[in-house]
Design a protein around this motif. Structure first.
Motif, PDB file in Angstrom:
ATOM      1  N   LEU A 166       0.825  -1.202   0.000  1.00 13.13           N
ATOM      2  CA  LEU A 166       0.000   0.000   0.000  1.00 13.13           C
ATOM      3  C   LEU A 166       0.865   1.260   0.000  1.00 13.13           C
ATOM      4  O   LEU A 166       0.577   2.234  -0.703  1.00 13.13           O
ATOM      5  CB  LEU A 166      -0.929  -0.006   1.215  1.00 13.13           C
ATOM      6  CG  LEU A 166      -2.096  -0.998   1.146  1.00 13.13           C
ATOM      7  CD1 LEU A 166      -2.732  -1.186   2.512  1.00 13.13           C
ATOM      8  CD2 LEU A 166      -3.136  -0.541   0.127  1.00 13.13           C
ATOM      9  N   VAL A 206       1.256   4.210  -3.498  1.00 12.45           N
ATOM     10  CA  VAL A 206       0.644   5.532  -3.330  1.00 12.45           C
ATOM     11  C   VAL A 206       0.815   6.338  -4.618  1.00 12.45           C
ATOM     12  O   VAL A 206       1.902   6.399  -5.199  1.00 12.45           O
ATOM     13  CB  VAL A 206       1.282   6.288  -2.151  1.00 12.45           C
ATOM     14  CG1 VAL A 206       0.834   7.753  -2.144  1.00 12.45           C
ATOM     15  CG2 VAL A 206       0.910   5.628  -0.834  1.00 12.45           C
ATOM     16  N   LYS A 209      -4.047  -1.975  -8.110  1.00 12.80           N
ATOM     17  CA  LYS A 209      -5.041  -2.535  -7.206  1.00 12.80           C
ATOM     18  C   LYS A 209      -4.340  -3.447  -6.195  1.00 12.80           C
ATOM     19  O   LYS A 209      -3.475  -4.247  -6.570  1.00 12.80           O
ATOM     20  CB  LYS A 209      -6.090  -3.343  -7.977  1.00 12.80           C
ATOM     21  CG  LYS A 209      -6.824  -2.534  -9.051  1.00 12.80           C
ATOM     22  CD  LYS A 209      -7.685  -1.451  -8.446  1.00 12.80           C
ATOM     23  CE  LYS A 209      -8.399  -0.621  -9.490  1.00 12.80           C
ATOM     24  NZ  LYS A 209      -9.379  -1.377 -10.270  1.00 12.80           N
ATOM     25  N   ASN A 261      -7.217  -0.366   5.640  1.00 14.63           N
ATOM     26  CA  ASN A 261      -6.897   0.776   4.783  1.00 14.63           C
ATOM     27  C   ASN A 261      -7.922   0.877   3.652  1.00 14.63           C
ATOM     28  O   ASN A 261      -8.183  -0.108   2.953  1.00 14.63           O
ATOM     29  CB  ASN A 261      -5.496   0.610   4.208  1.00 14.63           C
ATOM     30  CG  ASN A 261      -4.981   1.877   3.550  1.00 14.63           C
ATOM     31  OD1 ASN A 261      -5.604   2.406   2.632  1.00 14.63           O
ATOM     32  ND2 ASN A 261      -3.837   2.344   4.003  1.00 14.63           N
ATOM     33  N   ARG A 268      -7.667   1.958   0.810  1.00  4.57           N
ATOM     34  CA  ARG A 268      -7.090   1.725  -0.511  1.00  4.57           C
ATOM     35  C   ARG A 268      -6.970   0.243  -0.852  1.00  4.57           C
ATOM     36  O   ARG A 268      -6.585  -0.101  -1.973  1.00  4.57           O
ATOM     37  CB  ARG A 268      -5.712   2.402  -0.618  1.00  4.57           C
ATOM     38  CG  ARG A 268      -5.798   3.940  -0.653  1.00  4.57           C
ATOM     39  CD  ARG A 268      -4.431   4.597  -0.800  1.00  4.57           C
ATOM     40  NE  ARG A 268      -3.659   3.996  -1.857  1.00  4.57           N
ATOM     41  CZ  ARG A 268      -2.504   3.324  -1.666  1.00  4.57           C
ATOM     42  NH1 ARG A 268      -2.017   3.188  -0.447  1.00  4.57           N
ATOM     43  NH2 ARG A 268      -1.864   2.811  -2.679  1.00  4.57           N
ATOM     44  N   ASP A 285      -8.292  -2.937  -2.261  1.00  7.90           N
ATOM     45  CA  ASP A 285      -9.373  -3.140  -3.229  1.00  7.90           C
ATOM     46  C   ASP A 285     -10.161  -4.419  -2.994  1.00  7.90           C
ATOM     47  O   ASP A 285     -11.342  -4.491  -3.333  1.00  7.90           O
ATOM     48  CB  ASP A 285      -8.784  -3.151  -4.644  1.00  7.90           C
ATOM     49  CG  ASP A 285      -8.215  -1.804  -5.023  1.00  7.90           C
ATOM     50  OD1 ASP A 285      -8.991  -0.931  -5.435  1.00  7.90           O
ATOM     51  OD2 ASP A 285      -6.992  -1.616  -4.882  1.00  7.90           O
TER      52      ASP A 285
END
Length: 352
Positions: A90, A94, A99, A123, A125, A127
């Motif tokens: 992750l 950034v 994904k 998080n 983010r 997916d």
């Protein structure tokens, strides 16, 4: 589609899935590995990429390396089977369109107010998260959008125990004609694994012809409990062994006494070896067997019920053999690698 897999927590089932998936011309699969030993495990057309070992949720070396590969190989998806791999991925992605797909195979509770969980699992983010069992999916849905969660139980191939079945081992002091029981697991500092209840059950059984082999680390309290009770000389502690699986084929029975244990691979290993299982009736683990057809379910935290089930099968060898045959058949029929590959094929395509 270009997929990068972080190495930490990649097991034989995942390596097999990746190898088969890599033969699909639609996918180019890169696996970030820290050593030649891990590199040697790759199958199919998987491409190894060197990376430092992932030992924490935040490592500048790992993050820089992942980010470099994301740009160099135009990565579309990163699949991280571990929380530490997911966290580093992750950070590495950034500002990109990559994904991130994670995995959750434990029933451990999510600590909503622990900020480290927002470095990975929680998080926004992330997916998608692959859940090992339905109860894990149900639990995570309290914190994560259900659309980001799906379930796929890890498969098992009888070929993975073929050598163990050809070259089985037995603990010293266990007679060939004994009623042979086994438990394999890491229990030190983990009372929820239930070893204490299994030892008590064996003592309640108190059958002169029964022997119990325990493989894995354990607490001194469990060892002392075994030494003080009935049949102490028939409980064999072998500590940790890399060849643990080789002790399965010669046993009459595998017992999982856990209070929680998701979907333990060792149960599948035993079933693939044709060893019937007594499994505590807990979420995830109970789904591995069909009660009274390919194994027996017993209440958790109940040494009396475990002892009753052991006694039943010890005194009914015909039933024991029927369960053994059905156990192996269930592995072959219901835990195929092909279904696991198809699941990830569909998942990765849906995220592209």
């Amino acid at each position: 589609m270009n997929i990068l897999v972080t190495h930490r927590a990649v097991d034989i089932a995942t390596y097999k899935m990746l190898g088969l998936l890599s033969r699909n011309e639609s996918f180019k699969i890169y696996v970030a590995v820290p050593s030649e030993k891990e590199k040697a495990k790759l199958e199919g057309n998987c491409i190894p990429l060197q990376i430092p070992s992932i030992t924490s949720k935040f490592s500048w070396k790992v993050i820089r390396t992942l980010r470099k590969y994301v740009k160099e190989y135009h990565i579309d998806i990163i699949f991280s089977p571990s929380t530490s791999g997911l966290s580093n991925s992750l950070f590495a992605t950034v500002g990109t369109n990559v994904k991130n797909v994670g995995y959750r195979g434990t029933q451990a509770k999510v600590k909503k107010f622990d900020p480290t969980y927002y470095m990975g699992l929680l998080n926004p983010r992330v997916d998608h998260i692959v859940c090992e069992t339905e109860d894990i999916q149900e639990y995570l849905s309290r914190y994560i959008d259900e659309k980001k969660l799906s379930v796929s139980v890890k498969p098992f191939d009888t070929a993975w125990v073929a050598d163990a079945c050809l070259h089985p081992k037995q603990a010293d002091g266990v007679p060939e004609d004994a009623f042979k029981c086994i438990y394999i697991g890491t229990t030190k500092g983990r009372p929820f694994k239930g070893l204490t209840y299994l030892i008590k059950a064996f003592q309640i059984l108190n059958a002169p012809n029964a022997h119990l082999v325990v493989i894995g680390d354990y607490d001194n309290s469990d060892y002392e409990l075994a030494q003080k009770g009935a049949g102490a000389e028939r409980i064999h502690f072998l500590w940790n062994r890399e060849d643990a699986i080789y002790f399965l084929p010669k046993q009459d029975l595998f017992i999982l006494p856990a209070l929680r244990d998701a979907s333990p691979r060792v149960v599948r290993e035993a079933m693939a070896c044709g060893v019937p299982c007594i499994v505590t009736d807990i979420p995830g683990a109970r789904d591995l067997i069909v009660d009274n057809e390919s194994g027996l379910l017993v209440p958790s935290a109940s040494p009396d019920k475990i002892a009753d089930a052991m006694r039943l099968l010890m005194n009914d060898r015909v039933k024991l053999q029927k369960l053994a045959k059905a156990s192996r058949e269930r592995i072959v029929n219901d835990f195929s690698v092909e279904a696991y590959v198809a699941y990830f094929d569909k998942l990765f395509v849906s995220l592209s």
